[in-house]
Design a protein around this motif. Structure first.
Motif, PDB file in Angstrom:
ATOM      1  N   THR A 127       6.361   6.523 -10.249  1.00 21.23           N
ATOM      2  CA  THR A 127       5.684   6.322  -8.969  1.00 21.23           C
ATOM      3  C   THR A 127       4.595   5.266  -9.105  1.00 21.23           C
ATOM      4  OG1 THR A 127       6.112   8.635  -8.394  1.00 21.23           O
ATOM      5  CG2 THR A 127       4.453   7.471  -7.097  1.00 21.23           C
ATOM      6  N   PHE A 128       4.531   4.352  -8.140  1.00 21.40           N
ATOM      7  CA  PHE A 128       3.497   3.311  -8.147  1.00 21.40           C
ATOM      8  C   PHE A 128       3.200   2.902  -6.707  1.00 21.40           C
ATOM      9  CE2 PHE A 128       7.523   1.139  -8.113  1.00 21.40           C
ATOM     10  CZ  PHE A 128       7.322   0.001  -7.354  1.00 21.40           C
ATOM     11  N   THR A 129       2.149   2.098  -6.523  1.00 21.51           N
ATOM     12  CA  THR A 129       1.742   1.621  -5.202  1.00 21.51           C
ATOM     13  C   THR A 129       2.101   0.148  -5.064  1.00 21.51           C
ATOM     14  OG1 THR A 129      -0.090   3.196  -5.151  1.00 21.51           O
ATOM     15  CG2 THR A 129      -0.203   1.343  -3.621  1.00 21.51           C
ATOM     16  N   LEU A 130       2.727  -0.207  -3.949  1.00 16.49           N
ATOM     17  CA  LEU A 130       3.160  -1.583  -3.728  1.00 16.49           C
ATOM     18  C   LEU A 130       1.970  -2.515  -3.511  1.00 16.49           C
ATOM     19  CD1 LEU A 130       6.273  -1.370  -1.359  1.00 16.49           C
ATOM     20  CD2 LEU A 130       6.217  -2.159  -3.726  1.00 16.49           C
ATOM     21  N   GLU A 131       1.945  -3.617  -4.288  1.00 14.08           N
ATOM     22  CA  GLU A 131       0.926  -4.641  -4.143  1.00 14.08           C
ATOM     23  C   GLU A 131       1.597  -6.005  -4.178  1.00 14.08           C
ATOM     24  OE1 GLU A 131      -2.768  -4.163  -6.450  1.00 14.08           O
ATOM     25  OE2 GLU A 131      -1.840  -2.364  -7.305  1.00 14.08           O
ATOM     26  N   ALA A 132       1.247  -6.856  -3.239  1.00 10.42           N
ATOM     27  CA  ALA A 132       1.837  -8.198  -3.181  1.00 10.42           C
ATOM     28  C   ALA A 132       1.504  -8.975  -4.446  1.00 10.42           C
ATOM     29  CB  ALA A 132       1.326  -8.939  -1.952  1.00 10.42           C
ATOM     30  N   GLY A 173       0.789  -1.225   0.000  1.00  6.48           N
ATOM     31  CA  GLY A 173       0.000   0.000   0.000  1.00  6.48           C
ATOM     32  C   GLY A 173       0.818   1.271   0.000  1.00  6.48           C
ATOM     33  N   ASP A 174       2.134   1.154   0.232  1.00  6.68           N
ATOM     34  CA  ASP A 174       3.001   2.341   0.212  1.00  6.68           C
ATOM     35  C   ASP A 174       3.193   2.846  -1.210  1.00  6.68           C
ATOM     36  OD1 ASP A 174       3.344   2.355   2.903  1.00  6.68           O
ATOM     37  OD2 ASP A 174       5.431   1.660   2.898  1.00  6.68           O
ATOM     38  N   GLN A 175       3.330   4.179  -1.336  1.00  6.15           N
ATOM     39  CA  GLN A 175       3.755   4.767  -2.593  1.00  6.15           C
ATOM     40  C   GLN A 175       5.274   4.649  -2.699  1.00  6.15           C
ATOM     41  OE1 GLN A 175       1.792   7.087  -4.961  1.00  6.15           O
ATOM     42  NE2 GLN A 175       0.215   5.730  -4.188  1.00  6.15           N
ATOM     43  N   VAL A 176       5.761   4.249  -3.874  1.00  2.00           N
ATOM     44  CA  VAL A 176       7.200   4.119  -4.118  1.00  2.00           C
ATOM     45  C   VAL A 176       7.572   4.971  -5.320  1.00  2.00           C
ATOM     46  CG1 VAL A 176       9.093   2.544  -4.707  1.00  2.00           C
ATOM     47  CG2 VAL A 176       7.264   1.773  -3.194  1.00  2.00           C
TER      48      VAL A 176
END
Length: 319
Positions: free
Chosen positions: A51-56, A37-40
């Motif tokens: 920039t993207f959002t971490l998803e398993a 859910g973190d922005q990277v």
């Protein structure tokens, strides 16, 4: 709220006091290992950002190859990852200035250079009660919420429901959910403003002079009105209207420009591009009730209020 013990030492003496332990909204997403859910924000060898959002279980793809999100989940900030094409990317959380420049837009965003000036020159402090008109895409709202904190209040007014929806999504995405200090109203400020005892009012709108009466009633004595306008005609009319209203001190107006520099060995020079004019800022402070502002000693420039002037006060005999 949880409490913990904090040790304080002064003058050779030490004592213990209770200090709040609960984290402010969004703080947990700003530190520690990367989480789902973190922005990277990735930076490639040419300095470009992604920039993207971490998803398993997901993967990040570029024209230089891909890598799995799971490689970053649990890793510390500042990690370098390599794609299947053996290209290295530096992974960090985006700073708030990075976030607001890359987030989805409905209206133009308030640039970080102007948001920083507003926070400083309008003296936005933790716990402040702030009213904002003209939410746009939520850029300034996010800066203001970080400044007032969970114990403050930000009441934002936006005329357009579609802009308000985009702004709400951007703010909640940054903080990881609704912010306890934020209230968003769809409608005109001058028709809907019911807040009283307000410390600061920020107007980012086409005609801020139309709101002066409502703003004056809402602000506490000493409170600050800050307006952000795009053109010289808007600036002039706002300043003259504030003077004519009579419940504020002499307004101050300015703009800021940012120029980066190239620094490499002996090659030190300004960059060819700069962030020039984005808008004008002005501030004025609310006087106590029944007080008339002191007369200005500086005389207007010759012709400033001549025959061609048609703004506020044009019929008052100034010249």
């Amino acid at each position: 709220m949880r409490e913990g013990r904090a040790s304080i030492t002064a003058g050779g003496r030490a004592w213990t006091t209770l200090a709040p332990m609960s984290e402010p909204t969004g703080a947990a997403r700003r530190r520690g290992p990367f989480q789902v859910g973190d922005q990277v924000q990735l930076t490639d060898p040419k300095g470009r950002h992604y920039t993207f959002t971490l998803e398993a279980g997901k993967s990040f793809h570029t024209h230089k190859g891909a890598f799995p999100h799971d490689e970053l989940i649990g890793a510390p900030e500042g990690t370098v990852v390599r794609t299947t094409g053996n290209v290295a990317y530096l992974a960090l959380r985006p700073l708030l200035p990075d976030y607001v420049l890359s987030m989805p837009r409905g209206a133009a965003v308030v640039y970080p250079k102007d948001a920083g000036q507003i926070l400083a020159m309008a003296d936005i402090f933790p716990g402040a009660r702030v009213v904002e008109a003209g939410v746009g895409s939520g850029s300034l709202s996010t800066f203001l919420l970080r400044a007032v904190g969970d114990q403050g209040m930000l009441h934002s007014y936006e005329r357009r429901a579609d802009f308000a929806e985009i702004a709400q999504g951007n703010v909640e995405r940054y903080f990881g959910g609704p912010h306890p200090a934020w209230r968003l109203t769809v409608g005109d400020l001058q028709d809907n403003l019911s807040d009283t005892e307000v410390d600061r009012v920020i107007l980012d709108m086409l005609a801020p002079w139309e709101c002066l009466e409502a703003v004056s009633k809402a602000l506490v004595p000493g409170g600050i009105l800050c307006a952000y306008v795009a053109t010289t005609t808007q600036l002039a009319r706002t300043v003259e209207s504030i003077r004519e209203h009579g419940t504020f001190n002499e307004p101050a107006a300015w703009e800021t420009m940012v120029r980066t520099w190239h620094v490499e060995g002996l090659a030190v020079r300004p960059d060819h591009r700069m962030i020039g004019h984005t808008g004008f800022l002005l501030t004025a402070r609310r006087l106590a009730d029944g007080v008339e502002p002191p007369m200005r000693r500086r005389r207007p420039a010759k012709g400033a209020y001549g025959e061609d002037y048609s703004g506020p006060g044009s019929g008052s005999g100034r010249g």
